[in-house]
Scaffold this active site. Structure first.
Site, PDB file in Angstrom:
ATOM      1  N   ALA A  67      51.544  62.724  37.719  1.00 25.50           N
ATOM      2  CA  ALA A  67      50.624  63.854  37.587  1.00 25.50           C
ATOM      3  C   ALA A  67      49.368  63.526  38.385  1.00 25.50           C
ATOM      4  CB  ALA A  67      50.290  64.056  36.117  1.00 25.50           C
ATOM      5  N   GLY A 106      54.768  61.100  36.041  1.00 27.24           N
ATOM      6  CA  GLY A 106      55.347  62.419  36.248  1.00 27.24           C
ATOM      7  C   GLY A 106      56.323  62.457  37.411  1.00 27.24           C
ATOM      8  N   GLU A 109      59.445  61.382  35.868  1.00 23.05           N
ATOM      9  CA  GLU A 109      59.828  62.465  34.942  1.00 23.05           C
ATOM     10  C   GLU A 109      60.410  63.651  35.711  1.00 23.05           C
ATOM     11  OE1 GLU A 109      55.866  62.218  33.091  1.00 23.05           O
ATOM     12  OE2 GLU A 109      56.900  62.228  31.163  1.00 23.05           O
ATOM     13  N   GLU A 129      51.999  55.388  32.461  1.00 26.03           N
ATOM     14  CA  GLU A 129      50.933  56.177  31.813  1.00 26.03           C
ATOM     15  C   GLU A 129      50.113  55.355  30.823  1.00 26.03           C
ATOM     16  OE1 GLU A 129      53.962  57.249  32.430  1.00 26.03           O
ATOM     17  OE2 GLU A 129      53.962  59.370  32.981  1.00 26.03           O
TER      18      GLU A 129
HETATM   19  N1  3HC Z   1      46.796  61.201  40.953  1.00 28.74           N
HETATM   20  C1  3HC Z   1      45.728  61.370  41.763  1.00 28.74           C
HETATM   21  N2  3HC Z   1      45.395  60.505  42.741  1.00 28.74           N
HETATM   22  C2  3HC Z   1      46.170  59.428  42.885  1.00 28.74           C
HETATM   23  C3  3HC Z   1      47.295  59.179  42.083  1.00 28.74           C
HETATM   24  C4  3HC Z   1      47.619  60.143  41.081  1.00 28.74           C
HETATM   25  N3  3HC Z   1      48.678  60.017  40.293  1.00 28.74           N
HETATM   26  N4  3HC Z   1      47.855  58.025  42.475  1.00 28.74           N
HETATM   27  C5  3HC Z   1      47.108  57.543  43.486  1.00 28.74           C
HETATM   28  N5  3HC Z   1      46.101  58.395  43.742  1.00 28.74           N
HETATM   29  C6  3HC Z   1      45.084  58.277  44.794  1.00 28.74           C
HETATM   30  C7  3HC Z   1      44.201  57.051  44.616  1.00 28.74           C
HETATM   31  O1  3HC Z   1      43.113  57.339  43.782  1.00 28.74           O
HETATM   32  C8  3HC Z   1      43.793  56.752  46.038  1.00 28.74           C
HETATM   33  O2  3HC Z   1      42.755  57.642  46.367  1.00 28.74           O
HETATM   34  P1  3HC Z   1      41.586  57.177  47.384  1.00 28.74           P
HETATM   35  O3  3HC Z   1      42.276  56.881  48.669  1.00 28.74           O
HETATM   36  O4  3HC Z   1      40.679  58.348  47.423  1.00 28.74           O
HETATM   37  O5  3HC Z   1      40.957  55.958  46.763  1.00 28.74           O
HETATM   38  C9  3HC Z   1      45.018  57.165  46.860  1.00 28.74           C
HETATM   39  O6  3HC Z   1      45.780  58.044  46.025  1.00 28.74           O
HETATM   40  C10 3HC Z   1      45.892  55.990  47.254  1.00 28.74           C
HETATM   41  O7  3HC Z   1      46.176  55.237  46.073  1.00 28.74           O
HETATM   42  P2  3HC Z   1      46.247  53.642  46.102  1.00 28.74           P
HETATM   43  O8  3HC Z   1      45.081  53.107  46.852  1.00 28.74           O
HETATM   44  O9  3HC Z   1      46.451  53.230  44.699  1.00 28.74           O
HETATM   45  O10 3HC Z   1      47.560  53.435  46.979  1.00 28.74           O
HETATM   46  P3  3HC Z   1      48.628  52.280  46.906  1.00 28.74           P
HETATM   47  O11 3HC Z   1      49.544  52.508  48.017  1.00 28.74           O
HETATM   48  O12 3HC Z   1      47.958  50.967  46.760  1.00 28.74           O
HETATM   49  O13 3HC Z   1      49.403  52.523  45.521  1.00 28.74           O
HETATM   50  C11 3HC Z   1      50.566  53.798  43.857  1.00 28.74           C
HETATM   51  C12 3HC Z   1      50.203  53.650  45.348  1.00 28.74           C
HETATM   52  C13 3HC Z   1      51.450  52.642  43.407  1.00 28.74           C
HETATM   53  C14 3HC Z   1      51.291  55.110  43.709  1.00 28.74           C
HETATM   54  C15 3HC Z   1      49.260  53.801  43.014  1.00 28.74           C
HETATM   55  O14 3HC Z   1      48.357  54.725  43.572  1.00 28.74           O
HETATM   56  C16 3HC Z   1      49.430  54.176  41.573  1.00 28.74           C
HETATM   57  O15 3HC Z   1      49.812  53.345  40.776  1.00 28.74           O
HETATM   58  N6  3HC Z   1      49.141  55.434  41.237  1.00 28.74           N
HETATM   59  C17 3HC Z   1      49.127  55.877  39.865  1.00 28.74           C
HETATM   60  C18 3HC Z   1      50.504  56.026  39.282  1.00 28.74           C
HETATM   61  C19 3HC Z   1      50.410  56.549  37.877  1.00 28.74           C
HETATM   62  O16 3HC Z   1      49.735  56.002  37.040  1.00 28.74           O
HETATM   63  N7  3HC Z   1      51.118  57.643  37.600  1.00 28.74           N
HETATM   64  C20 3HC Z   1      51.073  58.252  36.326  1.00 28.74           C
HETATM   65  C21 3HC Z   1      50.076  59.353  36.334  1.00 28.74           C
HETATM   66  S1  3HC Z   1      49.854  60.066  34.739  1.00 28.74           S
HETATM   67  C22 3HC Z   1      51.184  61.067  34.550  1.00 28.74           C
HETATM   68  O17 3HC Z   1      52.028  61.129  35.401  1.00 28.74           O
HETATM   69  C23 3HC Z   1      51.229  61.835  33.277  1.00 28.74           C
HETATM   70  C24 3HC Z   1      52.522  62.511  33.096  1.00 28.74           C
HETATM   71  O18 3HC Z   1      53.345  61.757  32.277  1.00 28.74           O
HETATM   72  C25 3HC Z   1      52.336  63.850  32.487  1.00 28.74           C
END
Ligand code: 3HC
Length: 719
Positions: A67, A106, A109, A129
């Site tokens: 998400a 997500g 998912e 998450e």
């Molecule tokens: N939403 C919004 N922005 C995101 C994002 C997300 N899910 N994931 C990454 N970004 C953004 C970062 O903030 C960063 O922004 P910036 O360049 O402005 O600083 C940019 O994308 C690049 O991210 P990284 O520097 O972290 O890039 P990497 O290549 O090092 O890592 C990744 C990539 C492994 C995908 C890492 O970004 C990550 O772990 N992201 C989060 C994954 C996550 O936690 N997903 C779950 C979200 S909650 C959810 O899904 C709820 C659902 O169950 C309903």
């Protein structure tokens, strides 16, 4: 689709297959435009008679990173995620997720509502998450247990750790791995299935959840795991409750409904805001505000370490784990042998604990080569000096490194507090000199303070920050000022702990209060671990009178109580154990010293302990921010969470202060100023922000605030 929506989905057709490609760089989160695009194009593919199957994939390096985290806690545009996923799940045409990279949260998912899942061998899947104070709220808690079984699903959701493609295949998340072209293979896979009258849906696979019904073991194990690894966190209990629903509810949609309710509770919990602050804070910290984004990076393909002790060995492991060949130099052959032995033992331990295969160990350990000769470092891209803290010795080493290495080599020092400019000054390349302060054990702790000397070049700083990321570190920039960020803040915290002891609290009370607050280890357990004798010996050597706050620990040293190293300090320790036992024999000493110094011992509340220790961090943090030693308040939160055991779910000390309200912080400090007027004088920035009813995040960026200070000018405040 309107222009305001964020991200998009590209639609193309290959024969009878529609390809939906999520396009929201850099990592394709499910932002408003992506959700809208998915809904629109699933509908389009379903209403086109020539289309027989649908591929869902991602553009670039990621499938879908989950998400859009920036939407949480705000109102959002476009369709909601669950209704979009429902459209995919009930598509009339079969849908295959072609997972080209990371499928997290997500993202996974979304893949779980598809009928089939194929990944490249670089695919990574997981539900992280929990690291954001959330639970998988788009069906993950109901679908993953049906696919991999509740036990493995709980492990994945409670750890947040992703699986490689290979593991995802064996655990049943992926149906296939593509060895060639993912899209071509996905098309071929779908062509084989097109004629089937029905396509599998994860929601219908009930065997694994039914198997767990009636047994308490799975949930009990999960609760034990959460208690051990996620102390104080709210989301893990909610995740377990969701899986309990997946196991016990007969109706899949009833489980989904519970998941939505529990997700909402996580979303409203302050821990979610704190943990998302840390997610974005870590990414913000990796950027240096006055260095252009496009600053060219030097390539780091080889490294050298000077010093094969605990720190040198740990740093070598970090570099090798990132795939960088490392030469470890020590001039003492025996030390070098011992150091290499410790590195191998550490890797072996990882193999024994199942964290690494024997093959991986051979590979990474094979990247570390011992050497006795400086000449061998001639062509490495970076050298990290990691010898003990002695400026003259380090200057000698920097002089040697300057003469033996090529002009481009970055020279870094792992000093925890010495002046980086004084090291740079003995070289002909001050622009290439930088501090890299790793935390012990360096192969485990994520924090890396990157210390910017007055001449450190933009290229050097940007390169070292990027190297930090490559090593999986939380890298934070600090100006070259005494104590850098972390240890400077720690000084006031430990000072308060020691004063509380003099005023009437016992070490166990102070430790318990701060551990219940969430700190991973109380200050007296920490002091016992580090060794009480270090400060005592240093003071003796320099003939310095013991300051009031250290009177008790110095007296303990006089009585041969040095901490864990000789099994007695503030606590007693059994042979070979790190578990602290009470030391009632110390209590007379505490009373004696308080009396001698005219301090009347009194009952002290746990709240006072927490407030005094934590607000000491906050006030010093405000000074650090004002002086520009740290770039932003969030950087200090990253330092404290990754290097000093501050609970992530409280968002770090500066975020905690914001949540408390800076007016409340000042009010509490005002009460404590009765005890020590000088110490509790609010930092001017703290006072100013409080007067403006503002918070730390709203402080202007460094540069507008003050001139950057040199090492000598920096003010150590009340520490
Ligand atoms: N939403 C919004 N922005 C995101 C994002 C997300 N899910 N994931 C990454 N970004 C953004 C970062 O903030 C960063 O922004 P910036 O360049 O402005 O600083 C940019 O994308 C690049 O991210 P990284 O520097 O972290 O890039 P990497 O290549 O090092 O890592 C990744 C990539 C492994 C995908 C890492 O970004 C990550 O772990 N992201 C989060 C994954 C996550 O936690 N997903 C779950 C979200 S909650 C959810 O899904 C709820 C659902 O169950 C309903």
């Amino acid at each position: 689709m309107t222009n305001e929506l964020k991200g998009k989905v590209n639609y193309s057709v290959n024969g009878n297959i529609a390809i939906l490609e999520v396009d929201n760089p850099p990592v394709n989160p499910l932002s408003s435009g992506v959700r809208a695009g998915l809904a629109e194009f699933i509908e389009k593919a379903n209403s086109d008679d020539s289309i027989k199957g649908i591929i869902l994939t991602g553009a670039g390096r990621s499938f879908i990173a989950g998400a859009d985290i920036s939407e949480f806690g705000k109102s959002f545009d476009g369709p909601d995620l669950n209704s979009t996923l429902r459209d995919i799940e009930f598509s009339k045409k079969p849908v295959i997720a072609a997972i080209n990279g990371t499928a997290l949260g997500g993202g996974l998912e979304t893949a779980l509502v598809c009928n089939y899942r194929m990944g490249t061998n670089k695919a990574i899947v997981g539900l992280p998450e929990v690291n954001l104070g959330l639970l998988p709220g788009a069906g993950g808690t109901q679908r993953l247990p049906r696919l991999v079984g509740p036990s493995q699903a709980l492990k994945m959701m409670l750890s947040g750790a992703p699986l490689s493609a290979e593991k995802a295949l064996t655990s049943g998340i992926l149906d296939a791995i593509s060895e060639n072209s993912l899209i071509e293979d996905a098309i071929e896979f779908l062509q084989d299935k097109i004629e089937l009258s029905e396509h599998p849906k994860v929601r219908d696979k009930n065997e694994k959840v039914l198997e767990a019904r009636g047994s308490e073991n799975v949930l009990a194990e999960a609760k034990a795991l959460a208690a051990k690894t996620r102390r104080g966190q709210f989301a893990p209990g909610q995740i377990i409750a969701c899986v309990e629903a997946a196991i016990n509810e007969d109706d899949f949609d009833a489980g989904l409904k519970k998941e939505s309710e529990y997700f909402l509770e996580c979303l409203m919990n302050p821990q979610r805001e704190a943990m998302i602050h840390i997610f974005f804070g870590e990414r913000a910290a990796s950027k240096i505000s006055d260095i252009p984004k496009d600053t060219p990076l030097m390539s780091i393909n080889s490294a050298g370490i000077v010093g094969s002790g605990t720190m040198g060995g740990g740093i070598a492991m970090n570099l090798a784990n990132a795939g960088i060949p490392v030469l470890v130099l020590d001039q003492d052959e025996k030390n070098l042998e011992r150091g290499m032995g410790v590195i191998e033992k550490n890797y072996q331990m990882m193999v024994d604990r199942g964290r690494m295969s024997e093959e991986q160990k051979e590979k990474v350990f094979g990247l570390i080569t011992p050497t006795l000769s400086y000449e061998d470092l001639a062509n490495v891209d970076i050298v990290v000096e990691a010898v003990y803290e002695n400026l003259e010795l380090k200057q000698e080493i920097f002089k040697t490194l300057d003469s033996v290495t090529n002009n481009n080599t970055i020279l870094a020092s792992n000093t925890s507090g010495l002046d980086i400019d004084a090291l740079a000054s003995v070289t002909e390349r001050p622009g290439k000199v930088v501090g890299t302060h790793f935390f012990s054990p360096a192969n485990v702790m994520r924090l890396l303070e990157v210390v910017r000397g007055k001449d450190s070049s933009d290229e050097t700083m940007a390169t070292v920050m990027s190297l930090g990321k490559r090593m999986g570190k939380a890298a934070v920039v600090s100006l070259n000022a005494p104590g850098f960020i972390g240890n400077r803040m720690l000084a006031g915290y430990t000072y308060q702990a020691n004063m509380l002891l003099l005023e009437g609290a016992l070490p166990s009370q102070v430790d318990n209060a701060l551990e219940s607050f969430g700190m991973s280890m109380g200050p007296f357990r920490m002091l016992d671990l580090v060794g009480l004798d270090l400060g005592w010996r240093a003071r003796k050597l320099a003939n310095i009178e013991t300051p009031l706050a250290n009177k008790i620990s110095d007296e303990l040293c006089e009585r041969d109580r040095f901490g864990q190293k000789n099994s007695r300090g503030f606590y007693n320790y059994s042979e070979g154990s790190r578990a602290p036992n009470p030391a009632p024999e110390n209590e007379e000493i505490y009373k004696e010293i308080s009396e001698k110094n005219n301090i009347k011992r009194r009952e002290i509340s746990d709240q006072e302990i927490i407030d005094r220790c934590i607000l000491a961090l906050v006030n010093e943090g405000a000074r650090i921010l004002e002086e520009g030693v740290a770039q932003r308040s969030g950087d200090m939160d990253i330092v404290y969470i990754n290097g000093y055991g501050f609970p992530i779910w409280r968002g770090g000390p500066m975020f905690y202060a914001n949540q408390l309200g800076l007016k409340e912080v000042i009010k509490k400090m005002d009460v404590f100023s009765e005890l020590d007027k000088e110490f509790w004088k609010p930092a001017p920035l703290l006072q100013k922000l409080s007067d403006q009813s503002a918070s730390f995040g709203e402080a202007p960026p460094v540069g507008e605030r003050s001139e950057l200070l040199s090492f000598k000018q920096a003010n150590m405040g009340g520490v």
